[in-house]
Each structure stands twice: as C-alpha cells, then as structure tokens.
Motif scaffolding. Structure first.
Motif, PDB file in Angstrom:
ATOM      1  N   ILE A   1       2.150-103.353  16.206  1.00  0.00           N
ATOM      2  CA  ILE A   1       3.255-102.408  16.133  1.00  0.00           C
ATOM      3  C   ILE A   1       4.559-102.968  16.684  1.00  0.00           C
ATOM      4  CG2 ILE A   1       1.733-100.418  16.268  1.00  0.00           C
ATOM      5  CD1 ILE A   1       2.464-100.183  19.216  1.00  0.00           C
ATOM      6  N   ALA A   2       4.561-104.214  17.091  1.00  0.00           N
ATOM      7  CA  ALA A   2       5.727-104.749  17.792  1.00  0.00           C
ATOM      8  C   ALA A   2       6.995-104.711  16.961  1.00  0.00           C
ATOM      9  CB  ALA A   2       5.452-106.182  18.247  1.00  0.00           C
TER      10      ALA A   2
ATOM     11  N   HIS B   1      -8.001 -97.387  21.489  1.00  0.00           N
ATOM     12  CA  HIS B   1      -7.790 -97.728  22.889  1.00  0.00           C
ATOM     13  C   HIS B   1      -6.470 -98.479  23.043  1.00  0.00           C
ATOM     14  CE1 HIS B   1     -12.204 -97.191  22.733  1.00  0.00           C
ATOM     15  NE2 HIS B   1     -12.051 -96.728  23.960  1.00  0.00           N
ATOM     16  N   VAL B   2      -5.723 -98.112  24.072  1.00  0.00           N
ATOM     17  CA  VAL B   2      -4.458 -98.778  24.368  1.00  0.00           C
ATOM     18  C   VAL B   2      -4.464 -99.165  25.842  1.00  0.00           C
ATOM     19  CG1 VAL B   2      -1.945 -98.599  24.381  1.00  0.00           C
ATOM     20  CG2 VAL B   2      -3.275 -97.384  22.640  1.00  0.00           C
TER      21      VAL B   2
ATOM     22  N   PRO C   1       3.122 -83.689  22.632  1.00  0.00           N
ATOM     23  CA  PRO C   1       2.149 -83.963  21.561  1.00  0.00           C
ATOM     24  C   PRO C   1       1.552 -85.368  21.649  1.00  0.00           C
ATOM     25  CG  PRO C   1       4.062 -82.835  20.669  1.00  0.00           C
ATOM     26  CD  PRO C   1       4.410 -83.204  22.082  1.00  0.00           C
ATOM     27  N   THR C   2       2.348 -86.347  22.067  1.00  0.00           N
ATOM     28  CA  THR C   2       1.821 -87.701  22.243  1.00  0.00           C
ATOM     29  C   THR C   2       0.789 -87.722  23.365  1.00  0.00           C
ATOM     30  OG1 THR C   2       3.832 -88.793  21.446  1.00  0.00           O
ATOM     31  CG2 THR C   2       2.406 -90.079  22.892  1.00  0.00           C
TER      32      THR C   2
ATOM     33  N   ASP D   1      -4.721 -94.226  16.359  1.00  0.00           N
ATOM     34  CA  ASP D   1      -3.270 -94.093  16.219  1.00  0.00           C
ATOM     35  C   ASP D   1      -2.630 -95.440  16.555  1.00  0.00           C
ATOM     36  OD1 ASP D   1      -0.611 -93.471  16.172  1.00  0.00           O
ATOM     37  OD2 ASP D   1      -0.752 -91.747  17.503  1.00  0.00           O
ATOM     38  N   SER D   2      -2.329 -96.218  15.546  1.00  0.00           N
ATOM     39  CA  SER D   2      -1.798 -97.565  15.747  1.00  0.00           C
ATOM     40  C   SER D   2      -0.360 -97.568  16.263  1.00  0.00           C
ATOM     41  CB  SER D   2      -1.865 -98.358  14.435  1.00  0.00           C
ATOM     42  OG  SER D   2      -1.057 -97.739  13.444  1.00  0.00           O
ATOM     43  N   VAL D   3       0.334 -96.440  16.191  1.00  0.00           N
ATOM     44  CA  VAL D   3       1.719 -96.373  16.650  1.00  0.00           C
ATOM     45  C   VAL D   3       1.862 -95.461  17.863  1.00  0.00           C
ATOM     46  CG1 VAL D   3       2.699 -96.950  14.403  1.00  0.00           C
ATOM     47  CG2 VAL D   3       2.245 -94.558  14.964  1.00  0.00           C
ATOM     48  N   PHE D   4       0.792 -95.251  18.577  1.00  0.00           N
ATOM     49  CA  PHE D   4       0.804 -94.395  19.764  1.00  0.00           C
ATOM     50  C   PHE D   4       1.876 -94.827  20.760  1.00  0.00           C
ATOM     51  CE2 PHE D   4      -0.723 -93.853  24.163  1.00  0.00           C
ATOM     52  CZ  PHE D   4      -0.782 -92.460  24.226  1.00  0.00           C
ATOM     53  N   ALA D   5       2.084 -96.120  20.903  1.00  0.00           N
ATOM     54  CA  ALA D   5       3.037 -96.630  21.896  1.00  0.00           C
ATOM     55  C   ALA D   5       4.445 -96.101  21.669  1.00  0.00           C
ATOM     56  CB  ALA D   5       3.047 -98.159  21.867  1.00  0.00           C
ATOM     57  N   TYR D   6       4.795 -95.790  20.437  1.00  0.00           N
ATOM     58  CA  TYR D   6       6.142 -95.277  20.161  1.00  0.00           C
ATOM     59  C   TYR D   6       6.389 -93.943  20.833  1.00  0.00           C
ATOM     60  CZ  TYR D   6       7.866 -98.904  17.158  1.00  0.00           C
ATOM     61  OH  TYR D   6       8.349-100.109  16.711  1.00  0.00           O
TER      62      TYR D   6
END
Length: 284
Positions: free
Chosen positions: A3-4, A122-123, A162-163, A186-191
């Motif tokens: 996602i960088a 997992h993040v 929500p995140t 969720d591959s874009v959770f970090a956003y």
C-alpha cells in the motif's frame, strides 16, 4: 509493502487555499472546496505547524488566532477533526503520517514502519523510539494500543471510529510494537490511521479512565499529546493558549511560534478590525 504508493482519496476538485496573516507568514487552508471557514485552532494550529522552518531554528515570539466556533474539549476521540471547532490541532501527532503528495509517509507520524500480512488480516505497527509526551515521558506501544481502543469505543464520534472498529484484537508485543488483527481482510487499513482518511491522533493511555460507554480524560486540561504545541492555559469561552514543545521529536517540524493563542471573537466586524490592527494574526 503493497500500500506504500497508494494515492489519497481526496476529490479531484479539492485544492489547498493560501492566504497571508498580519505577520506576513503563509496561511494554508487544507481542502479549500469544502473548508468554508477556518476551523478554530485545528486550522490555526496547523497553520503554525506548516509555517515551521525546515531546519531547526528558534521559534517566533507569538501568534494570536481569532475564531468563531468554540468547543471546550481536548479529547480527539470525541471531537471530529473536520467540520468542528476543534482546538486540538498540533497538540497531537497522527498515528501514521502523510506527505504533500497525498501518500502515506514513514517520516511524519509516530509510527515509523508498518507491515501488512499477505492475507491482509494482520498489521504490525512499529512506534518510533524517543517520542516524548507533553508530560516529559516517552510514548510506548501501550499508548498506541490504547489509541486504537479509544477511537473504537461506543462514545467515540471521530471520523476514524469506523477504521478502529475493524479491529478484532490488539496485542502489544514489545515496548514499541503493536500487532493488529482485523475482523476482515483490508489491505488499505493503514490509510485509516492517517489524516488522509480520518482523524486518528496519538494519545496517552494513562490520561484516560474507563466509563460505561467508553473513555474520558481524567483531567480535561492534562497534557496528553506529543505534537509540536502543548496546552498552557485557558479561560473557558474566551481563549486557549499553547506553548512550543521544545522536546518535539521531529526537529524539522517544531513549532514556529513560542506561544499560540486562540481567542474567540464571534462578531465578524470585530474580527476584521482586530486583524487590521494586528491584535490577531489570523482570522476567518
């Protein structure tokens, strides 16, 4: 990390406006198409933060900002960053930072690195070492885990809720590392942990106590942040004053002013007069 390079979801028609205060410093107003007013100190504090020099140097003496909206609340978990009269602004750091291009940044948030598992459930979040809280203590992974917990609480009204509610479990694995397990991939959770898509701001665990529906500050005026400005004093309904935090971890983004004072001036003509005379340096 997949996602960088992802771009911000900012609408294509949105742009940043720029004005100039009485002292000649540039005033940036993010999101011009939907930000129809300067949002109290959230914008005011951001103004001061953006005006900070790119190399370490002594801050200017003071700046005074006039505002119309006013909310006497310093808990980011119950105070939306956008669309409110928030005075929290640069008292806090974002969990994950963002850069001017609209991409996530490992340089500007308290989390210096993150990895996403191949199945996106997992993040791992790595807190940078040496982040000082405004009370002089070092921030730890316990604070990071609590930040995620606080924003997910039933009483949270922040846009990052929500995140945070996507999280099934948070585990502190060492002093600086948190492992997050998501309810669904969720591959874009970090956003959602950045200010690009929410208002997830880093807070101090020990400053809160449990309530029936969530959490509340033990002391409404406690120094709970890690940002370039820290709370100094206030008079309810009239003003709030911040001071430059000399131990801010990012020397390139330290406060541009020694003192940042937010004053409430409701009448438009009075605000304009104060701006013209130099009584205030920034006004909506």
């Amino acid at each position: 990390m997949p996602i960088a390079g992802r771009q911000s979801r900012r609408p294509s028609g949105e742009h940043a406006e720029c004005d100039t205060g009485a002292d000649g410093r540039a005033i940036h107003q993010p999101g011009g198409s939907h930000a129809t007013t300067i949002r109290v100190a959230a914008t005011a504090l951001l103004v001061a933060s953006l005006a900070a020099p790119t190399v370490a140097q002594a801050p200017g003496p003071a700046v005074t900002v006039a505002t119309v909206e006013w909310i006497e609340q310093f808990d980011p978990g119950v105070l939306p960053r956008r669309g409110s009269g928030s005075t929290k602004g640069s008292m806090f750091d974002s969990v994950i930072g963002s850069g001017p291009s609209g991409a996530l940044s490992k340089a500007t948030g308290v989390v210096e690195d993150w990895t996403v598992s191949p199945d996106a459930t997992h993040v791992s979040l790595r807190l940078r070492k040496g982040v000082s809280r405004h009370d002089g203590t070092e921030a730890t992974a316990d604070d990071l885990a609590f930040t995620l917990t606080r924003f997910a609480a039933d009483d949270s009204t922040a846009s990052a809720r929500p995140t945070a509610r996507k999280i099934a479990n948070v585990e502190v694995t060492d002093r600086y590392t948190v492992k997050v397990t998501l309810k669904e991939p969720d591959s874009v959770f970090a956003y959602g942990l950045s200010t690009l898509e929410g208002d997830m701001l880093f807070i101090k665990k020990d400053a809160y106590r449990k309530t029936v529906k969530g959490w509340e500050l033990i002391d409404p005026e406690s120094r709970v942040g890690t940002g370039p400005y820290r709370f100094a004093r206030r008079k309810l309904g009239e003003f709030v004053e911040y001071e430059a935090f000399g131990d801010y971890w990012d020397a390139s983004r330290r406060a541009a002013f020694k003192t940042l004072r937010i004053v409430r001036i409701v009448d438009a003509s009075t605000r304009l007069s104060a701006l013209r005379t130099g009584e205030v340096g920034v006004a909506p």
